[in-house]
Each structure stands twice: as structure tokens, then as C-alpha cells.
Write an enzyme that holds these catalytic residues in place. Structure first.
Site, PDB file in Angstrom:
ATOM      1  N   GLY A  92       0.739  -1.309   0.044  1.00 37.84           N
ATOM      2  CA  GLY A  92       0.141  -0.148  -0.096  1.00 37.84           C
ATOM      3  C   GLY A  92       0.931   1.217   0.129  1.00 37.84           C
ATOM      4  O   GLY A  92       0.565   2.220  -0.722  1.00 37.84           O
ATOM      5  N   LYS A 126      -4.902   2.355  10.321  1.00 37.87           N
ATOM      6  CA  LYS A 126      -5.211   2.638  11.494  1.00 37.87           C
ATOM      7  C   LYS A 126      -3.852   3.214  12.161  1.00 37.87           C
ATOM      8  O   LYS A 126      -3.811   4.068  13.016  1.00 37.87           O
ATOM      9  CB  LYS A 126      -5.331   1.237  12.268  1.00 37.87           C
ATOM     10  CG  LYS A 126      -7.037   0.787  12.129  1.00 37.87           C
ATOM     11  CD  LYS A 126      -7.169  -0.537  13.031  1.00 37.87           C
ATOM     12  CE  LYS A 126      -6.759  -0.260  14.606  1.00 37.87           C
ATOM     13  NZ  LYS A 126      -7.115  -1.504  15.316  1.00 37.87           N
ATOM     14  N   TYR A 175     -10.108 -17.426   5.287  1.00 45.52           N
ATOM     15  CA  TYR A 175      -9.534 -16.242   4.363  1.00 45.52           C
ATOM     16  C   TYR A 175     -10.167 -15.985   3.148  1.00 45.52           C
ATOM     17  O   TYR A 175     -10.576 -15.196   2.741  1.00 45.52           O
ATOM     18  CB  TYR A 175      -8.267 -16.280   4.436  1.00 45.52           C
ATOM     19  CG  TYR A 175      -7.250 -15.319   3.664  1.00 45.52           C
ATOM     20  CD1 TYR A 175      -7.207 -14.030   4.171  1.00 45.52           C
ATOM     21  CD2 TYR A 175      -6.752 -15.720   2.505  1.00 45.52           C
ATOM     22  CE1 TYR A 175      -6.482 -13.143   3.434  1.00 45.52           C
ATOM     23  CE2 TYR A 175      -5.977 -14.782   1.798  1.00 45.52           C
ATOM     24  CZ  TYR A 175      -5.900 -13.530   2.063  1.00 45.52           C
ATOM     25  OH  TYR A 175      -5.058 -12.588   1.467  1.00 45.52           O
TER      26      TYR A 175
END
Length: 328
Positions: free
Chosen positions: A19, A38, A175
Site C-alpha cells: 500500500g 489505523k 480467509y
């Protein structure tokens, strides 16, 4: 806040690893990048001699990534978000548009990982996977669509999720349920865009063909340094995403593809620059199949009468109101 009225790209899950690299490279290509995740910190307190921090460590935060971009001459804004909180995700998207005046690209890179058999995956872990992966994505897309609509339905959505195939489920079912669900959203929303005539909208899923250097792979390399031969730099991912954004909407809408495979379609033949060990006697091992199943079926355009639950509910509410009955 966006005086040059640059195209705005919101990347959810951009504090480190892939990212972070995507954010940095999109900023180099002229986007105003919003880095959301976060993990926060006081990036201004880090001395120049220690900056930037290890991009795959917890020292890399949305604030350090924003500082990296701005110090290199790019435009960036760091905004915290907890993707498990649907309201928080909506507030994030609304805040981006309020402060920057537009939203052109949404990239959902946040992801929780737990690879284990069903019997060794607790329900709480399963629920976390679904909150961070498909629920977080759905919340982000739901919050972004009204803004795309106000901009004349022009925009792109990039999802980090895989092509759909059977081997992906093996040994990591909990997942896979979430990640494949994200790919189903890509396919379904793409069909909505086509059916609604939104020719300038596209949603695309991307997945790595070869393992990419990250915090997770660093732990594996510590145990077995030979694994370095099978890793690629995250720049292959950002290059593939840039190529997707630069492609016509109709070409990439609903596409589930791999970074390497998409770049090959765009004429890239030399992938050695992405290898962590380019002088290795062999290229990195591909972890994905060479071919994937085709999901379309012959009768896909003959589904019978289309049912819309919103229309059905509105009809029942009107009927209940007219007849004095209770609403659903």
C-alpha cells in the site's frame, strides 16, 4: 487543500508494504494521494538521519508515508480509519471529498490474514477476517458511489483480491471466503455499471503472481534466506495498478487479474527489475496458476425476470400503508 485540482486517489491500507509503495508511485504520477489506515505517528519527530523508516515495519505509518510523498514534491494527506467500523469508513470517504473537492480513484488494500484449516480457525478470527476484508471493502465502495455519482459517474475502484479458482480455498477457507467475496463484488458491481450505462466507471481486482516483499514475507526469509529468490519488489504492483488506471474503463471493468499477467498484456516482457535477487539463476517462483477458469456461462443473459429487493420492499410498504397494515 487541493489548489491544483489534482485527481484524488484514496488508498485504504497504505501505511506500509504494498500500500505504501502504491501511494508513493501514484503520487509520482500526479495524483493527490490520501493515505488511510489505523497506524498513526508523529512523523515530524523522526530525524532526517532516520527517515524514512523500514517500509515493512510498524514504524511505517500513514503519517510517515505522507511525509515521504510531500518531501519528494508530491501531494498527500494522512487520515486514520478503522475499516471494521462502517461509520468510520463512510466518514473517511466523506472527509476526503470535503477537504479535497473530489474522489477519482478508490483502492482497497486493507486485509487481515489467517491461513489455517476450518477446525483451527476460531469463529472470532473468522469474523475479524470478514470485517476487515469484504465488509470493509463493501463499506468503502458504498460510501464512494454517491460521490462518483455527483461527479458524473467517472471513477475507478481497485480491489486487492484474487481470481476465483479452487486451489485458493485450500488450507485457508475462512480467509478465502472473504477474499473471494471481494472478487464477487468486483464482478457484480462491474455488471451494475454496464447495466446502468456508466461507461466511465470501472472496478478491477488485482493479485500478485509471485510473492511480494512485505512484513509477512520478511519473517519467512529470516527462517530461510533462500526464499529471497522467490520474492518481488512491490513496485510491480504499483506499476500494474497504474497501467490499469491508464487503460480504458471497458477493458478493465470486472477484470480479475494478476500484476504480472496484466503488465504482459501491456507489452512488458522483462520482469527482472522487480526481483529482489535479479542475478539469481532462475526467476522467482510463480505461486498462481497459469490459467484461470472462465466464470461466464452460456445462459448468463437469460436469467428470467429480474428481481430487485428494494423495489419489492417499497411495493409492500405502499401496500401496507394503503391497507392500514404494518410496514416490513
Amino acid at each position: 487543500m487541493n489548489p491544483d485540482n489534482k485527481e484524488v486517489c484514496l488508498i485504504i491500507g497504505a501505511s506500509r508494504g504494498i500500500g505504501r509503495q502504491v501511494a508513493i508511485d501514484l503520487a509520482k504520477h500526479g495524483y493527490f494521494v490520501v493515505i488511510a489506515a489505523k497506524t498513526t505517528s508523529d512523523a515530524s519527530a523522526i530525524p532526517a538521519s532516520s527517515f524514512p523508516p523500514d517500509p515493512n515495519s510498524s514504524e511505517s505509518t500513514i503519517n510517515t508515508v505522507a511525509r515521504e510523498i510531500t518531501e519528494a514534491g508530491g501531494s498527500a494527506l494522512a487520515l486514520p480509519v478503522d475499516v471494521r467500523d462502517v461509520d468510520n469508513v463512510k466518514d473517511l470517504v466523506d472527509e476526503v471529498v470535503r477537504r479535497l473537492g473530489r474522489l477519482d480513484v478508490l483502492i482497497y488494500n486493507s486485509g487481515a490474514i489467517w491461513w489455517s484449516a476450518v477446525e483451527t480457525t476460531p469463529v472470532k478470527r473468522f469474523m475479524l477476517l470478514q470485517q476487515v476484508n469484504p465488509q470493509g471493502l463493501y463499506a468503502a465502495v458504498s460510501a464512494a458511489l454517491p460521490h462518483f455519482g455527483k461527479q458524473g459517474w467517472k471513477g475507478r475502484i481497485i480491489v486487492v483480491s484474487p481470481p476465483i479458482y479452487s486451489r485458493f480455498f485450500r488450507g485457508k477457507t475462512a480467509y478465502a471466503i472473504g477474499k473471494v467475496g471481494m472478487s464477487v463484488l468486483t464482478k457484480g458491481l462491474a455488471m451494475d455499471f454496464v447495466r446502468q450505462g456508466r461507461k466511465d466507471m470501472a472496478i478491477t481486482s488485482i493479485w500478485p503472481a509471485v510473492s511480494i516483499e512485505s512484513a509477512a514475507t520478511q519473517e519467512s526469509v529470516k527462517r530461510d534466506p533462500e526464499l529471497l529468490k522467490d520474492l518481488r519488489k512491490p513496485t510491480i504492483y504499483s506499476d500494474a495498478i497504474l497501467a490499469m488506471l491508464q487503460s480504458p474503463a471497458e477493458e478493465v471493468n470486472g477484470l480479475l487479474d494478476l500484476d504480472e499477467d496484466f503488465l504482459r498484456k501491456k507489452g512488458v516482457t522483462d520482469f527482472s527489475r522487480y526481483s529482489l535477487m535479479p542475478d539469481s539463476e532462475r526467476p522467482p517462483r510463480r505461486i498462481m496458476p497459469a490459467r484461470f477458469p472462465v466464470l461466464e456461462v452460456a445462459e448468463q443473459d437469460d436469467e428470467g425476470r429480474r428481481v430487485d429487493s428494494v423495489v419489492l420492499r417499497q411495493g409492500k410498504e405502499k401496500s401496507g400503508a394503503a391497507g392500514g397494515g404494518s410496514k416490513l
